[in-house]
Design an enzyme around this catalytic site. Structure first.
Site, PDB file in Angstrom:
ATOM      1  N   LYS A 127      -0.736  -1.145  16.414  1.00 50.48           N
ATOM      2  CA  LYS A 127      -0.853  -0.644  15.050  1.00 50.48           C
ATOM      3  C   LYS A 127      -1.324   0.809  15.054  1.00 50.48           C
ATOM      4  CE  LYS A 127      -4.175  -1.882  11.932  1.00 50.48           C
ATOM      5  NZ  LYS A 127      -4.611  -0.697  11.187  1.00 50.48           N
TER       6      LYS A 127
ATOM      7  N   ASP B 137       0.772   1.458   9.858  1.00 50.72           N
ATOM      8  CA  ASP B 137      -0.088   0.966   8.770  1.00 50.72           C
ATOM      9  C   ASP B 137      -0.481   2.130   7.866  1.00 50.72           C
ATOM     10  OD1 ASP B 137      -1.713  -0.621   7.212  1.00 50.72           O
ATOM     11  OD2 ASP B 137      -3.365  -0.678   8.659  1.00 50.72           O
TER      12      ASP B 137
ATOM     13  N   LYS C 172       0.010   2.006   4.421  1.00 51.21           N
ATOM     14  CA  LYS C 172      -0.335   1.483   3.083  1.00 51.21           C
ATOM     15  C   LYS C 172       0.219   2.389   1.980  1.00 51.21           C
ATOM     16  CE  LYS C 172      -4.490  -0.939   4.661  1.00 51.21           C
ATOM     17  NZ  LYS C 172      -4.656  -0.432   6.046  1.00 51.21           N
TER      18      LYS C 172
ATOM     19  N   ASP D 105       3.072   4.946  -4.098  1.00 51.45           N
ATOM     20  CA  ASP D 105       3.517   6.158  -4.802  1.00 51.45           C
ATOM     21  C   ASP D 105       4.640   5.749  -5.740  1.00 51.45           C
ATOM     22  OD1 ASP D 105       4.096   8.913  -5.452  1.00 51.45           O
ATOM     23  OD2 ASP D 105       3.341   9.497  -3.485  1.00 51.45           O
TER      24      ASP D 105
ATOM     25  N   THR E 185      -9.865  -5.855   1.855  1.00 51.83           N
ATOM     26  CA  THR E 185     -11.027  -6.729   2.054  1.00 51.83           C
ATOM     27  C   THR E 185     -12.339  -5.985   1.786  1.00 51.83           C
ATOM     28  OG1 THR E 185     -10.816  -6.259   4.399  1.00 51.83           O
ATOM     29  CG2 THR E 185      -9.962  -8.361   3.654  1.00 51.83           C
TER      30      THR E 185
ATOM     31  N   ARG F 147     -11.416  -3.157  17.791  1.00 53.84           N
ATOM     32  CA  ARG F 147     -12.522  -2.874  18.707  1.00 53.84           C
ATOM     33  C   ARG F 147     -12.825  -3.949  19.755  1.00 53.84           C
ATOM     34  NH1 ARG F 147     -15.846  -0.911  13.614  1.00 53.84           N
ATOM     35  NH2 ARG F 147     -14.340  -2.429  12.786  1.00 53.84           N
TER      36      ARG F 147
END
Ligand code: C5P
Length: 248
Positions: free
Chosen positions: A47, A74, A76, A79, A131, A222
């Site tokens: 990603k 990614d 997002k 528009d 989230t 991570r």
């Protein structure tokens, strides 16, 4: 409808590593390349998010695609429909496999995006509710009611607009699966193997819990990228996915 090359419901068997998306949240292309090289085939999809893309631009994506990696871009997108449709075409030109757009961009934007992707293999994913947002945050941007109602609404809208799936938290997967049925991708971030550092994630699920709840893919950053041995960390997660797949 955008293509769905790998879901829990597809008749073709899906390799567990193709359900693992590694978040390359690093500042430079050199670090991204090093991580991808260390991981080898341990993870199926990488990603590239806003941090790396803003720093290094499309070259980092082209570079990964040309070295045989599958890339989840990614960005997002959110528009006007025309702009999003052109950005989707640009992403297809880069050879990415997955791309995110905001479900809250509305039906016209979602349809423009899915039409732009129709002749390609791109898996277009709608973000439902970030989230990081709770009911209070939603109400401050004019959306009343519960987070899960908004997730439910946007998952249905994404599906009826032709998206191939959604990005959502693991705790929402079973609700989404009950609304969209099979054949629709559900991608869960916020995944932590048992005993791993939570970092800034709060509502986490283990890889096995996420897959059992209906996710088709999990995003892990991570716990892999900061591990002493990233390939070993990824392989342990892949084994956990395999076991969960076998049991569901
Ligand atoms: O390092 P970690 O596993 O927490 O990385 C999770 C990745 O998933 C990050 O790239 C983060 O931006 C992304 N993400 C998330 N929560 C969302 C949407 C995306 O953590 N709701």
């Amino acid at each position: 409808m955008t293509k769905l090359p790998e879901t829990a419901s597809s008749s073709a068997p899906v390799r567990a590593q193709d359900r693992l998306i590694v978040a390359l949240d690093v500042p430079t292309a050199r670090q991204a390349r090093e991580l991808a090289a260390q991981l080898g085939d341990a993870a199926g999809i990488y990603k590239v998010g806003l941090q790396l893309f803003t720093a290094e631009g499309p070259a980092v994506v082209r570079d990964m695609v040309s070295s045989g990696k599958r890339v989840f871009l990614d960005l997002k997108l959110h528009d006007i429909p025309n702009t999003v449709a052109h950005a989707v075409k640009s992403a297809i030109g880069l050879g990415v496999s997955m791309l995110t757009i905001h479900g809250s961009g509305g039906p016209a934007m979602l349809k423009a995006a899915t039409e732009a992707a129709a002749a390609s293999d791109l898996l277009l994913l709608a973000v439902t509710v970030l989230t990081s947002m709770d009911e209070n945050e939603l109400s401050q941007v004019g959306i009343g009611g519960r987070v899960q109602d908004q997730v439910h609404r946007l998952a249905k809208l994404a599906q009826s607009s032709g998206c191939g799936g959604v990005v959502a938290s693991a705790r929402e997967s079973s609700l989404i699966r009950s609304v969209v049925g099979d054949g629709f991708a559900i991608v869960n971030p916020g995944v932590r193997p048992a005993g791993a550092e939570l970092n800034d994630q709060r509502r986490v699920a283990t890889p096995a819990e996420a897959i059992r709840a209906g996710a088709t893919h999990i995003v892990v950053g991570r716990p892999i990228t900061q591990a002493a041995d990233p390939a070993q960390a990824a392989s342990a997660i892949v084994r956990e996915i395999e076991q969960a797949q076998a049991g569901r």
